[in-house]
Design a protein around this motif. Structure first.
Motif, PDB file in Angstrom:
ATOM      1  N   ALA A  44     -41.948 -20.580 -77.636  1.00 17.45           N
ATOM      2  CA  ALA A  44     -41.594 -21.902 -76.308  1.00 17.45           C
ATOM      3  C   ALA A  44     -42.165 -21.038 -74.562  1.00 17.45           C
ATOM      4  N   THR A  45     -42.284 -19.820 -75.082  1.00 19.68           N
ATOM      5  CA  THR A  45     -43.520 -19.025 -73.507  1.00 19.68           C
ATOM      6  C   THR A  45     -44.674 -18.506 -73.911  1.00 19.68           C
ATOM      7  N   GLY A  46     -45.309 -18.308 -74.924  1.00 22.60           N
ATOM      8  CA  GLY A  46     -46.389 -17.452 -75.314  1.00 22.60           C
ATOM      9  C   GLY A  46     -46.662 -16.474 -74.661  1.00 22.60           C
ATOM     10  N   GLY A  47     -45.116 -15.542 -74.775  1.00 20.77           N
ATOM     11  CA  GLY A  47     -45.315 -14.127 -75.118  1.00 20.77           C
ATOM     12  C   GLY A  47     -44.329 -13.872 -75.345  1.00 20.77           C
ATOM     13  N   THR A  48     -43.819 -11.841 -75.711  1.00 22.34           N
ATOM     14  CA  THR A  48     -43.207 -11.650 -76.417  1.00 22.34           C
ATOM     15  C   THR A  48     -41.875 -12.222 -75.769  1.00 22.34           C
ATOM     16  N   ALA A  49     -40.829 -11.497 -76.734  1.00 18.35           N
ATOM     17  CA  ALA A  49     -39.202 -11.088 -76.922  1.00 18.35           C
ATOM     18  C   ALA A  49     -38.902 -10.358 -75.341  1.00 18.35           C
ATOM     19  N   ILE A  50     -39.465  -9.029 -75.848  1.00 16.27           N
ATOM     20  CA  ILE A  50     -39.450  -7.714 -75.305  1.00 16.27           C
ATOM     21  C   ILE A  50     -40.441  -8.062 -73.719  1.00 16.27           C
ATOM     22  N   GLY A  51     -41.148  -8.946 -73.888  1.00 14.25           N
ATOM     23  CA  GLY A  51     -41.586  -8.666 -72.431  1.00 14.25           C
ATOM     24  C   GLY A  51     -41.049 -10.106 -71.829  1.00 14.25           C
ATOM     25  N   TYR A  52     -40.009 -11.064 -72.229  1.00 14.49           N
ATOM     26  CA  TYR A  52     -39.724 -11.554 -71.462  1.00 14.49           C
ATOM     27  C   TYR A  52     -38.253 -10.965 -71.062  1.00 14.49           C
ATOM     28  N   ILE A  53     -37.946  -9.746 -71.619  1.00 18.20           N
ATOM     29  CA  ILE A  53     -36.582  -9.192 -71.030  1.00 18.20           C
ATOM     30  C   ILE A  53     -37.302  -8.373 -70.175  1.00 18.20           C
ATOM     31  N   HIS A  54     -39.142  -7.546 -70.325  1.00 17.36           N
ATOM     32  CA  HIS A  54     -38.860  -6.954 -68.701  1.00 17.36           C
ATOM     33  C   HIS A  54     -39.163  -7.186 -67.757  1.00 17.36           C
ATOM     34  N   SER A  55     -40.008  -9.063 -68.052  1.00 19.28           N
ATOM     35  CA  SER A  55     -40.111  -9.796 -66.887  1.00 19.28           C
ATOM     36  C   SER A  55     -38.549  -9.935 -66.089  1.00 19.28           C
ATOM     37  N   PHE A  56     -37.783  -9.880 -66.583  1.00 24.15           N
ATOM     38  CA  PHE A  56     -36.346 -10.064 -66.195  1.00 24.15           C
ATOM     39  C   PHE A  56     -36.068  -9.140 -65.530  1.00 24.15           C
ATOM     40  N   VAL A  57     -36.241  -7.821 -65.729  1.00 28.68           N
ATOM     41  CA  VAL A  57     -36.239  -6.565 -65.324  1.00 28.68           C
ATOM     42  C   VAL A  57     -36.518  -6.171 -64.261  1.00 28.68           C
ATOM     43  N   ILE A  58     -38.117  -6.267 -64.011  1.00 27.61           N
ATOM     44  CA  ILE A  58     -39.136  -6.352 -62.636  1.00 27.61           C
ATOM     45  C   ILE A  58     -38.254  -7.446 -61.952  1.00 27.61           C
ATOM     46  N   GLU A  59     -38.089  -8.827 -62.364  1.00 24.40           N
ATOM     47  CA  GLU A  59     -37.353  -9.378 -61.236  1.00 24.40           C
ATOM     48  C   GLU A  59     -35.970  -8.982 -59.780  1.00 24.40           C
ATOM     49  N   GLN A  60     -35.418  -8.175 -61.174  1.00 30.26           N
ATOM     50  CA  GLN A  60     -34.191  -7.632 -60.969  1.00 30.26           C
ATOM     51  C   GLN A  60     -34.343  -6.734 -59.765  1.00 30.26           C
ATOM     52  N   GLY A  61     -35.164  -5.935 -60.070  1.00 25.91           N
ATOM     53  CA  GLY A  61     -36.129  -4.574 -59.566  1.00 25.91           C
ATOM     54  C   GLY A  61     -36.335  -4.918 -58.424  1.00 25.91           C
ATOM     55  N   LYS A  62     -37.308  -6.005 -57.923  1.00 22.65           N
ATOM     56  CA  LYS A  62     -37.650  -6.591 -56.618  1.00 22.65           C
ATOM     57  C   LYS A  62     -36.464  -6.898 -55.843  1.00 22.65           C
ATOM     58  N   ASN A  63     -35.821  -7.600 -56.013  1.00 20.98           N
ATOM     59  CA  ASN A  63     -34.419  -7.979 -55.537  1.00 20.98           C
ATOM     60  C   ASN A  63     -33.824  -6.419 -54.418  1.00 20.98           C
ATOM     61  N   LEU A  64     -34.002  -5.864 -55.711  1.00 19.83           N
ATOM     62  CA  LEU A  64     -33.189  -4.326 -55.483  1.00 19.83           C
ATOM     63  C   LEU A  64     -33.802  -3.624 -54.185  1.00 19.83           C
ATOM     64  N   LEU A  65     -34.993  -3.447 -54.029  1.00 23.08           N
ATOM     65  CA  LEU A  65     -35.899  -3.384 -53.611  1.00 23.08           C
ATOM     66  C   LEU A  65     -36.002  -3.480 -52.014  1.00 23.08           C
ATOM     67  N   MET A  66     -36.277  -4.698 -51.991  1.00 24.24           N
ATOM     68  CA  MET A  66     -35.825  -5.595 -50.896  1.00 24.24           C
ATOM     69  C   MET A  66     -34.485  -5.830 -49.807  1.00 24.24           C
ATOM     70  N   ASN A  67     -33.384  -5.455 -51.456  1.00 23.20           N
ATOM     71  CA  ASN A  67     -32.715  -5.268 -50.282  1.00 23.20           C
ATOM     72  C   ASN A  67     -32.029  -3.235 -50.382  1.00 23.20           C
ATOM     73  N   GLY A  68     -33.000  -3.155 -50.404  1.00 23.10           N
ATOM     74  CA  GLY A  68     -32.668  -1.015 -49.127  1.00 23.10           C
ATOM     75  C   GLY A  68     -32.574   0.008 -50.246  1.00 23.10           C
ATOM     76  N   TYR A  69     -32.314  -0.819 -51.462  1.00 24.24           N
ATOM     77  CA  TYR A  69     -32.099   0.672 -52.795  1.00 24.24           C
ATOM     78  C   TYR A  69     -34.003   0.978 -52.694  1.00 24.24           C
ATOM     79  N   ASN A  70     -33.512   2.785 -53.121  1.00 21.90           N
ATOM     80  CA  ASN A  70     -34.741   3.387 -52.877  1.00 21.90           C
ATOM     81  C   ASN A  70     -34.980   3.069 -54.475  1.00 21.90           C
ATOM     82  N   VAL A  71     -36.072   4.516 -55.062  1.00 22.52           N
ATOM     83  CA  VAL A  71     -36.619   3.917 -56.237  1.00 22.52           C
ATOM     84  C   VAL A  71     -35.647   4.445 -57.674  1.00 22.52           C
ATOM     85  N   ASN A  72     -35.091   5.079 -57.093  1.00 22.91           N
ATOM     86  CA  ASN A  72     -34.444   6.162 -57.991  1.00 22.91           C
ATOM     87  C   ASN A  72     -33.327   5.462 -57.827  1.00 22.91           C
ATOM     88  N   GLU A  73     -32.811   4.672 -56.827  1.00 21.22           N
ATOM     89  CA  GLU A  73     -31.540   4.003 -56.931  1.00 21.22           C
ATOM     90  C   GLU A  73     -31.358   2.738 -57.947  1.00 21.22           C
TER      91      GLU A  73
END
Length: 300
Positions: free
Chosen positions: A237-266
């Motif tokens: 369906a995507t041309g990528g791997t399932a774990i890659g899909y999960i990791h991309s989702f997680v990093i998008e969530q991480g970008k949102n948290l960083l933009m909302n003021g959370y530091n890297v550790n948080e």
């Protein structure tokens, strides 16, 4: 730092565009009455539905540039960032904005139903395209809601009526969303949609705080498939791997948290990483930069 409008309650935006304030937890704005206006890059602490015939160009939605269709609806929820930073040039747009605070929903039936409205997600790929009849009906609901807010003082009875109108608007949005979903390219299998839904729900439920970053096997077990079979379907369906899909989702969530003021550790902790450097390593692999470099590049 970029110029960000922090919409902590609906009336923050009403004041910004020069619209009347009618209720402490609800704002119904008719753009046609307040244009021309200046755009703003917004950090939302409220739910919002931008129900418009026209939208500004080059809108940001999360970390993506977004071009909503004419005669459509764009939904935002608390914690999200979107809009367009003011360049000093007023613009004219047509349509409505409905903003309402989470406090209005607290302890109500509608609060429990909000999870059933997936169109608020950053991962929605399109705005909700209205039929002319839907534009007319949603507009009438907003007009009636605005009359109620203008003519009645805040009370439990008024809030119950207002929630009724808001609930109807959300149900129209859900119907449009489901219609668009059924019309999507048939090459994208239902299994991918289910996989994405389970992944999103995993984070909404906070399971990452207990068990960490989810595995492909976790979702395969949920869907009663082998991990290999699920991986093959996701790849098709995507041309990528399932774990890659999960990791991309997680990093998008991480970008949102960083933009909302959370530091890297948080951010690493909230995403389910055992150690912050694991998050940094994955972030750099997928984006080409560290979380700190990402924030510096975006000017946050």
């Amino acid at each position: 730092m970029k110029n960000i409008l922090y919409i902590t309650d609906p009336n923050v935006y009403a004041r910004f565009v020069g619209a009347p304030e009618m209720h402490p937890h609800i704002s119904v704005i008719h753009y046609d009455e307040v244009c021309p206006l200046h755009t703003s890059l917004n950090r939302y602490g409220v739910y919002g539905l931008f129900i418009q015939r026209t939208f500004p160009e080059n809108l940001t939605y999360g970390m993506k540039m977004f071009s909503p269709s004419e005669g459509s609806i764009l939904a935002v929820e608390p914690g999200q960032i979107g809009g367009k930073e003011d360049d000093g040039v007023p613009i004219t747009v047509s349509g409505w904005v409905l903003l309402f605070s989470p406090q209005l929903l607290r302890g109500t039936v509608l609060e429990d139903k909000m999870k059933d409205y997936p169109f608020f997600s950053y991962f929605a790929t399109e705005s909700l395209k209205m039929k002319p009849s839907e534009w007319g009906r949603i507009t009438q609901l907003l007009i009636q809601l605005r009359h109620e807010l203008q003519e009645n003082a805040d009370s439990a009875a008024l809030r119950a009526v207002a929630l009724g109108y808001i609930g109807l608007v959300l149900e129209y949005c859900k119907r449009i969303y489901l219609r668009q979903l059924s019309q999507e390219d048939k090459a994208a299998p239902d299994m991918l949609k289910r996989f994405h839904h389970l992944l999103r729900q995993y984070y909404l439920d906070g399971k990452q705080l207990e068990t960490g970053i989810p595995s492909v096997k976790f979702f395969a077990d949920k869907m009663a498939y082998s991990a290999r079979y699920l991986g093959d379907i996701i790849h098709k369906a995507t041309g990528g791997t399932a774990i890659g899909y999960i990791h991309s989702f997680v990093i998008e969530q991480g970008k949102n948290l960083l933009m909302n003021g959370y530091n890297v550790n948080e951010t690493a902790h909230l995403l389910g990483f055992d150690y912050p450097h694991h998050f940094t390593r994955l972030f750099r692999r997928l984006t080409g930069m560290t979380p700190t470099e990402f924030l510096g590049k975006k000017g946050w």
